[in-house]
Design a protein around this motif. Structure first.
Motif, short mmCIF file in Angstrom:
data_model
loop_
_atom_site.label_atom_id
_atom_site.label_comp_id
_atom_site.label_asym_id
_atom_site.label_seq_id
_atom_site.Cartn_x
_atom_site.Cartn_y
_atom_site.Cartn_z
N ASN A 101 0.83 -1.21 0.00
CA ASN A 101 0.00 0.00 0.00
C ASN A 101 0.87 1.26 0.00
O ASN A 101 0.52 2.25 -0.63
CB ASN A 101 -0.97 -0.01 1.19
N GLN A 102 2.00 1.21 0.71
CA GLN A 102 2.93 2.34 0.66
C GLN A 102 3.51 2.48 -0.75
O GLN A 102 3.65 3.60 -1.26
CB GLN A 102 4.05 2.16 1.69
N CYS A 103 3.83 1.35 -1.37
CA CYS A 103 4.33 1.39 -2.75
C CYS A 103 3.27 1.96 -3.70
O CYS A 103 3.60 2.70 -4.63
CB CYS A 103 4.74 -0.01 -3.21
N SER A 104 2.03 1.63 -3.43
CA SER A 104 0.95 2.17 -4.25
C SER A 104 0.95 3.70 -4.19
O SER A 104 0.80 4.38 -5.21
CB SER A 104 -0.40 1.62 -3.77
N SER A 105 1.18 4.22 -3.01
CA SER A 105 1.26 5.67 -2.85
C SER A 105 2.43 6.25 -3.64
O SER A 105 2.30 7.28 -4.30
CB SER A 105 1.39 6.01 -1.36
N PHE A 106 3.57 5.56 -3.60
CA PHE A 106 4.73 6.00 -4.38
C PHE A 106 4.40 6.03 -5.87
O PHE A 106 4.75 6.98 -6.58
CB PHE A 106 5.94 5.08 -4.15
N TYR A 107 3.74 4.99 -6.35
CA TYR A 107 3.43 4.90 -7.78
C TYR A 107 2.36 5.90 -8.21
O TYR A 107 2.39 6.39 -9.34
CB TYR A 107 3.07 3.47 -8.18
N LYS A 108 1.45 6.22 -7.32
CA LYS A 108 0.48 7.29 -7.64
C LYS A 108 1.22 8.61 -7.80
O LYS A 108 0.89 9.41 -8.69
CB LYS A 108 -0.59 7.39 -6.55
N ASP A 109 2.24 8.82 -6.97
CA ASP A 109 3.07 10.02 -7.10
C ASP A 109 3.85 10.02 -8.41
O ASP A 109 4.06 11.08 -9.01
CB ASP A 109 4.03 10.14 -5.91
N VAL A 110 4.29 8.84 -8.86
CA VAL A 110 4.98 8.74 -10.15
C VAL A 110 4.04 9.19 -11.28
O VAL A 110 4.44 9.98 -12.14
CB VAL A 110 5.48 7.30 -10.43
N ALA A 114 5.07 12.36 -13.48
CA ALA A 114 5.36 12.17 -14.91
C ALA A 114 4.32 12.85 -15.78
O ALA A 114 4.66 13.42 -16.83
CB ALA A 114 5.45 10.68 -15.23
N SER A 115 3.07 12.86 -15.34
CA SER A 115 2.02 13.57 -16.10
C SER A 115 2.29 15.07 -16.08
O SER A 115 2.13 15.76 -17.10
CB SER A 115 0.64 13.27 -15.50
N GLY A 116 2.71 15.58 -14.93
CA GLY A 116 3.08 16.99 -14.84
C GLY A 116 4.28 17.31 -15.71
O GLY A 116 4.36 18.38 -16.33
#
Length: 178
Positions: A101-110, A114-116
Motif C-alpha cells: 500500500n505504501q508502494c501504491s502511494s509512491f506509484y500514484k506520485d509517479v 510524470a504527467s506533470g
C-alpha cells in the motif's frame, strides 16, 4: 507506367527510407547520450522502449522526452494494477500488504509527477519537467528499498527498475534540452 512515374516513386521511396533511418538514428543517438550519462540505464532498454512507440520514428528530442514520460506513466499505472492484485491476494500477509500500500502511494506520485512533466515539456518548462521526472525516477526506488528491507523486493523489482529507467531516460533528454 512510364519511366518518369517509376523514377518519382523510387525517389520518394528512397527519401522515405532515409527519413526513417534518420529518425531511428535519433532514438539511438539519444539513448547513447542517456546511457553515457546514467550507467543504470541500459542502452538496449532505452532503444527498445522508445521504439515501442510508433511516434518515435519521426520524433525530435523533445518528443522523445514526452514519449519516455508517457511510457513512465503507463508503466506506473500497470504497476499500480499489479500492486492492487497483490494486495487482494489472500496468500500475501498483512505486513507485506501494508508495504505494498505504501508502494501504491509512491506509484500514484509517479503518475502525477510524470504527467506533470509531460505538460511542462510541452510548454517548454524544462526545469520544472526535470524536477518532476527526478521525483518520478526516485519513487519506484523508494518502493524497492522498502520491500528490500522486508525481504520482499522480488515482488516488484522489475517494475521498480523499469519505471525508474523510463523516468531517467526522459529526465536525461530533458536535461539536454535545458
Amino acid at each position: 507506367m512510364d519511366t518518369s512515374k517509376v523514377l518519382l516513386i523510387l525517389i520518394s521511396l528512397a527519401i522515405l527510407l532515409q527519413s526513417l533511418e534518420l529518425a531511428d538514428a535519433s532514438v539511438k543517438d539519444e539513448c547513447k547520450i542517456v546511457a553515457a550519462a546514467d550507467p543504470n540505464v541500459d542502452y538496449n532498454f532505452c532503444v527498445m522502449s522508445l521504439q515501442a512507440d510508433p511516434r518515435s520514428g519521426s520524433a525530435d528530442a523533445k518528443e522523445l522526452a514526452i514519449i519516455a514520460a508517457n511510457l513512465t506513466v503507463a508503466n506506473a499505472t500497470s504497476t499500480l494494477s499489479k500492486i492492487e492484485k497483490l494486495v487482494g491476494d489472500s496468500k500475501i500477509d498483512s505486513e507485506t500488504k501494508g508495504l505494498l500500500n505504501q508502494c501504491s502511494s509512491f506509484y500514484k506520485d509517479v503518475v502525477t509527477a510524470a504527467s506533470g512533466a509531460i505538460k511542462a515539456i510541452s510548454s517548454g518548462s524544462m526545469g520544472d519537467a526535470k524536477k518532476q521526472l527526478t521525483e518520478a525516477s526516485d519513487n519506484p526506488q523508494d518502493c524497492d528499498n522498502l520491500l528490500f528491507e522486508a525481504g520482499k523486493n522480488y515482488l516488484l523489482t522489475k517494475e521498480d527498475n523499469d519505471c525508474t529507467n523510463l523516468a531517467s531516460i526522459a529526465q536525461h533528454i530533458v536535461a539536454k534540452l535545458q
